[in-house]
Write an enzyme that holds these catalytic residues in place. Sequence first.
Site, short mmCIF file in Angstrom:
data_model
loop_
_atom_site.label_atom_id
_atom_site.label_comp_id
_atom_site.label_asym_id
_atom_site.label_seq_id
_atom_site.Cartn_x
_atom_site.Cartn_y
_atom_site.Cartn_z
N LYS A 169 0.96 -1.67 0.21
CA LYS A 169 -0.21 -0.06 0.30
C LYS A 169 0.74 1.38 0.04
O LYS A 169 1.38 1.14 0.91
CB LYS A 169 -0.89 0.18 1.05
CG LYS A 169 -1.67 1.26 0.85
CD LYS A 169 -2.50 1.37 2.44
CE LYS A 169 -2.07 2.42 3.15
NZ LYS A 169 -1.66 3.83 2.69
N THR A 201 6.83 6.57 13.89
CA THR A 201 7.08 6.00 14.82
C THR A 201 5.44 5.52 15.86
O THR A 201 5.14 4.58 16.41
CB THR A 201 7.94 6.56 16.20
OG1 THR A 201 9.23 6.67 15.54
CG2 THR A 201 7.63 6.02 17.07
N GLU A 202 4.53 6.42 15.40
CA GLU A 202 3.19 6.66 16.15
C GLU A 202 2.61 5.35 15.39
O GLU A 202 1.86 4.89 16.14
CB GLU A 202 2.33 7.51 16.18
CG GLU A 202 1.13 7.68 16.53
CD GLU A 202 0.15 9.09 15.94
OE1 GLU A 202 1.03 9.59 15.57
OE2 GLU A 202 -1.14 9.37 16.42
N GLU A 232 10.16 0.62 9.88
CA GLU A 232 11.78 1.96 9.21
C GLU A 232 10.69 2.79 10.15
O GLU A 232 10.01 3.17 9.10
CB GLU A 232 11.71 1.19 8.43
CG GLU A 232 13.44 2.18 7.92
CD GLU A 232 13.11 3.62 8.15
OE1 GLU A 232 13.36 4.46 8.56
OE2 GLU A 232 13.22 3.94 6.15
N CYS A 254 13.10 10.90 7.44
CA CYS A 254 13.81 9.60 7.85
C CYS A 254 15.25 10.34 9.14
O CYS A 254 15.58 10.99 9.83
CB CYS A 254 13.49 7.95 7.96
SG CYS A 254 13.78 7.39 6.98
N GLU A 295 10.60 15.20 16.17
CA GLU A 295 10.69 14.95 14.33
C GLU A 295 9.69 15.79 13.77
O GLU A 295 8.24 15.96 13.54
CB GLU A 295 10.47 14.17 14.01
CG GLU A 295 10.63 13.66 12.50
CD GLU A 295 10.24 11.87 11.76
OE1 GLU A 295 9.09 11.41 11.79
OE2 GLU A 295 11.38 11.00 10.87
P1 NDP Z 1 2.20 7.31 8.54
O1 NDP Z 1 3.20 6.55 9.85
O2 NDP Z 1 0.89 7.92 9.74
O3 NDP Z 1 2.27 6.79 7.63
C1 NDP Z 1 3.10 5.77 7.26
C2 NDP Z 1 2.21 4.89 6.09
O4 NDP Z 1 1.04 3.90 6.53
C3 NDP Z 1 0.55 5.34 4.35
O5 NDP Z 1 0.60 4.05 3.72
C4 NDP Z 1 0.00 5.49 6.36
O6 NDP Z 1 -1.44 5.47 5.15
C5 NDP Z 1 -0.11 4.37 6.85
N1 NDP Z 1 -0.39 4.95 7.78
C6 NDP Z 1 -1.84 4.69 8.25
N2 NDP Z 1 -1.80 4.90 9.59
C7 NDP Z 1 -2.09 3.47 9.62
C8 NDP Z 1 -2.73 2.27 10.60
N3 NDP Z 1 -3.00 2.23 11.39
N4 NDP Z 1 -2.26 1.09 9.96
C9 NDP Z 1 -1.41 0.33 8.60
N5 NDP Z 1 -0.96 1.07 8.29
C10 NDP Z 1 -1.37 3.09 8.68
O7 NDP Z 1 2.86 8.42 8.28
P2 NDP Z 1 1.85 10.11 8.13
O8 NDP Z 1 1.87 10.47 6.72
O9 NDP Z 1 0.63 10.08 8.66
O10 NDP Z 1 3.17 11.10 8.19
C11 NDP Z 1 2.77 11.84 9.94
C12 NDP Z 1 4.20 12.26 9.99
O11 NDP Z 1 5.11 10.70 10.77
C13 NDP Z 1 5.41 12.53 9.88
O12 NDP Z 1 4.86 14.20 10.09
C14 NDP Z 1 6.42 12.31 9.53
O13 NDP Z 1 6.68 12.98 11.23
C15 NDP Z 1 6.43 11.27 9.98
N6 NDP Z 1 6.84 10.18 8.70
C16 NDP Z 1 7.84 9.42 8.76
C17 NDP Z 1 8.39 8.93 7.62
C18 NDP Z 1 9.43 8.28 8.22
O14 NDP Z 1 9.98 7.69 7.15
N7 NDP Z 1 10.14 8.02 9.16
C19 NDP Z 1 7.72 8.43 6.54
C20 NDP Z 1 6.49 9.59 6.35
C21 NDP Z 1 6.58 10.27 7.90
P3 NDP Z 1 -1.47 7.00 5.26
O15 NDP Z 1 -0.90 7.41 4.20
O16 NDP Z 1 -2.72 6.28 3.58
O17 NDP Z 1 -2.52 7.74 5.78
#
Ligand code: NDP
Length: 802
Positions: A191, A245-246, A265, A299, A396
């Site tokens: 996804k 991380t959340e 990651e 990240c 972050e």
């Molecule tokens: P998320 O962790 O929410 O999203 C990453 C992926 O997980 C997306 O494909 C998202 O879908 C999906 N996802 C969201 N909720 C769930 C769930 N409960 N179960 C399974 N998959 C899920 O990151 P965000 O895009 O919301 O970004 C928020 C913050 O996260 C950023 O501001 C940044 O700080 C951090 N981040 C860190 C990254 C890294 O590489 N370390 C990368 C991206 C973000 P969808 O996009 O459709 O919500």
Amino acid sequence: MSTVAEIFETMEYGPAPESDKEALSWLAKHERVFGHYINGAWTEPGKLFDVVNPATNKTIARVTDGTADDVDAAVKAARAALPAWKALAPHARARHLYALARGVQKHARLLAVLESMDNGKSIRETRDIDVPLVARHFYHHAGWAQLLDTEFEGYEAIGVVGQIIPWNFPLLMLAWKIAPALAGGNTLVLKPAEFTPLTALCFAEIAHEAGIPPGVINIVNGHGETGAAIVNHPEVDKIAFTGSTEVGRIIRKATAGSGKKLSLELGGKSPFIVYDDADLDSVVEGVVDAIWFNQGQVCCAGSRLLVQEGVADKLVAKLRSRMEKLRLGSPLDKAVDMGAIVAPVQLDRIRGLVQQGVNEGATMWQPSWACPTDGCFYPPTLFTDVQPSSTIAQVEIFGPVLVTMTFRTPEESVALANNTPYGLAASVWTESINLALDIAPKLKAGVVWVNSTNLFDAAAGFGGYRESGFGREGGREGMWEYVKRIPPNTSRAAAKASDVHRSSPIADRQSPAATRPSPLPAIDRTPKLFIGGKQARPDQGYTRRILSPSGAVVGEAPEGNRKDIRNAVEAAHAAAGKWARATGHNRGQILYYVAENLAVREQEFAKRIDAMTGCGPRRAKQEVDASISRLFTYAAWADKYDGAVHSVPIRGVAIAMNEPIGVMGIVCPDEFPLLGMISLVAPAIATGNTTVVVPSSPYPLAATDFYSILETSDVPAGVVNIVTGDKDPLAKVLAEHDDLEAIWYFGARDGVKAVELASASNMKRTWATWHDRSWLDLGDGEGREFLRAATHVKNVWVPYGE
Ligand code: NDP
């Protein structure tokens, strides 16, 4: 219009737009509406959501929001495709991966432009970094596919893999996930992030054209719920996630106890450390790459600039003048340094955190030029006067925001660098190789770049520690995430736990020594806990009776509790630094000495095991002999578990170092009370970890006898701490402990679930299994699998030359 002569004088940039014609015609071919790619075909579009170009705020396509049924169909397709894909000859899979690499290269510019339109990152980055690295990943993993049977002998594909990726490197994250999964013989459902689905859909088309069999790659779009449906699907065997991380924590909890393999990651707040002898002009360019690359939405972005006090003012002045010259604008302009932020929600988050930084008293600085107003743009931002505990120094931000702090000594720089719950990456800038290589191992980070930053390659593993997740992507270390050990041939396994300790105790016993009446009353021997090299009474002052299978009292064992665990973790921490720094030779010598002392008391231990378990003297002796041999195995490994030097395409080396994880909790299996414990403790300490050990609950006396061997074998205080008692409550305390970096649990399924759930608190690494192990078997009971679980791979990149 300016003349060439005038431009030569002013050196003004003119517009240098990349054409979007091919990308628009690709979108038009699909009528800008997409279903999912499942089982080798496009599904009919369902409920759609908008895909917006963040540089223009215009909708460029609409994509189907995946339902649980869509996910189910994709998983079923992947499951159906699995046997044939897994059974392919490695060479055949290698050809498929090679075809994907070629396909990406053939459509490189289309992918680069689409990525810029979808994500807002500059074409310079997508064209020169993202897409070439994507191709490189498929080529590199075509190699692992080819070598799978010889280089991963005894391992096989895990099965159906669920992969969830973020929006910051949409196509590159797809490649990091898909390439190793396919090379390992897995099929997958991926996804993309809701903000950036387009290049994944274009890739699906490329894969289709390349002849990847239906069902091997499935792409389902959607929001978080779609991701959750993949995570929770019972027929998915592994989850690989990159993101916050959340959400990583949610996934850790959701998969707890399910048996799904997991790699995460997650986020970071990576330090960028500058010592006073560094080449400051190079540092400035390094900072540009560290925090303004991809608008800081990286990240591993070097988002905390730690500068040695003497050069701080000079560096900040240089940075400001460089920031004045950064160019921000349309991502499709080939001469911009920075493009757009991915979406309004992310822009708001950045604005909010910057405001918070100002409110908390830090000094904010931005260049004098203005950002375009018709898209999601945010200027490069520099904070000084930052407190290490302030929000902007800890959270972050995921935007182009750099916070600066100063330090005086190298020791202080390490303390400041490690003052974060994350542990993803770090950069070290100094002209002294001596200092750089002294600092690199002290940093809690999965990747360290020396005089460089944000270097990535398919041959070198990438991934973090602590709240940055676990598992590696890239290189040999990344391949381990996508294969599993083929269970040993049961006939080869000398005896399974269940066969041994559940068998009748009477059959091959000659003399139940421990219960035999003796002419004199025995001297009372009350085992204690073993904490910090000392025998310690349990906090709550209770002991439990240990009975033989016939009900006779064999002895008593102390009942440890939360406080005992706390003390043991403290003791393990106190010993950790020195033990990690001990040489492999030294650790090996100590393990040999433990084995030697155990051999002297072989009969006594065998009797004790027999008395507790009723397994019979022959089996008990076999267990002690195997324990001695196992200690020898890890004494041997202590100076042989080498890292690697990866062949990355730079002038320099990437050194993959196997590092101890730190303080580990080890919850031993109930069966094989001595061998089970030694099989886990020995690899952990051989690789430099310190441990808190919870021995077998029903048969703890082998462990309490064992500490007297530790006492006499030069094992430093605190390296092995033993807390006996009720295994599952103690395991839970360990799993919840924030100062513990990993936990191994061998026990019942409910216990595995509890440990995996509780470990989400600080995202500690877990190795938890409820499957029986054949502890006597060399394939199942010892070896590299254990050493890998006891170590992190840290990749230290060291470019060299002028
Ligand atoms: P998320 O962790 O929410 O999203 C990453 C992926 O997980 C997306 O494909 C998202 O879908 C999906 N996802 C969201 N909720 C769930 C769930 N409960 N179960 C399974 N998959 C899920 O990151 P965000 O895009 O919301 O970004 C928020 C913050 O996260 C950023 O501001 C940044 O700080 C951090 N981040 C860190 C990254 C890294 O590489 N370390 C990368 C991206 C973000 P969808 O996009 O459709 O919500």
